[in-house]
Design an enzyme around this catalytic site. Structure first.
Site, PDB file in Angstrom:
ATOM      1  N   CYS A   1      -3.464  -1.815   9.779  1.00 21.94           N
ATOM      2  CA  CYS A   1      -4.211  -0.899  10.934  1.00 21.94           C
ATOM      3  C   CYS A   1      -3.047  -1.114  11.821  1.00 21.94           C
ATOM      4  CB  CYS A   1      -4.938  -0.475  11.365  1.00 21.94           C
ATOM      5  SG  CYS A   1      -5.816  -1.862  11.678  1.00 21.94           S
TER       6      CYS A   1
ATOM      7  N   CYS B   1      -0.896   3.386  11.236  1.00 19.51           N
ATOM      8  CA  CYS B   1       0.147   2.645  11.704  1.00 19.51           C
ATOM      9  C   CYS B   1       1.585   2.718  11.404  1.00 19.51           C
ATOM     10  CB  CYS B   1      -0.127   1.188  11.255  1.00 19.51           C
ATOM     11  SG  CYS B   1       0.670   1.334   9.740  1.00 19.51           S
TER      12      CYS B   1
ATOM     13  N   CYS C   1       5.029   0.244   8.627  1.00 15.85           N
ATOM     14  CA  CYS C   1       4.929  -0.386   7.483  1.00 15.85           C
ATOM     15  C   CYS C   1       5.697  -0.397   6.577  1.00 15.85           C
ATOM     16  CB  CYS C   1       3.381   0.352   6.817  1.00 15.85           C
ATOM     17  SG  CYS C   1       3.630  -1.050   5.249  1.00 15.85           S
TER      18      CYS C   1
END
Length: 137
Positions: free
Chosen positions: A11, A85, A89
């Site tokens: 996150c 997020c 990533c």
């Protein structure tokens, strides 16, 4: 790489949702799963309301610290679970990616964090059934 599945929870601040998810997975799956958590923009400390909510269920995350998301952490994980997020990533072929849509506990009191904690537990229990079920007796 180990025989057991590896899970990375990500996150933004690595201070609430991902810390609670990592703690639940470690608590419920024990040594059957390798657990990591990280954040795309880690905070200074784990959210005190998350610490308090987890303490209520007997899990201590008070000594955890937010960690920066690295490419190595993603590459070393079999399953990468993001929690708000967005696209931060890195994506690698052959990895399994899940996005858990969970409310951000940042700035909220323990009363508001409890349902998030419980939702995370339910999601983690489902994940364990898929990737690391209890061995047959």
């Amino acid at each position: 790489m180990s025989d057991k599945p590896s899970v990375l929870f990500v996150c933004v601040h690595n201070a609430g949702r991902s810390q609670m998810a990592a703690a639940w997975l470690a608590h419920l799956a024990g040594d059957r799963v390798e657990v990591r958590s990280a954040g795309s923009n880690p905070g200074d400390a784990v959210n005190p309301a998350a610490v308090a909510a987890m303490a209520e269920v007997g899990i201590d995350i008070s000594t955890e610290t937010p960690k920066i998301l690295t490419i190595d952490a993603v590459q070393e994980s079999d399953v990468c679970i993001t929690m708000g997020c967005g696209d931060t990533c890195p994506v690698f072929p052959g990895k399994r990616y899940l996005d858990w849509d969970l409310e951000d506990p940042a700035g909220q009191g323990v009363e508001a964090v409890r349902p998030i904690r419980d939702d995370i537990k339910t999601l983690v229990e489902g994940l364990i059934k898929e990737i690391a079920p209890e061995p047959a007796a």
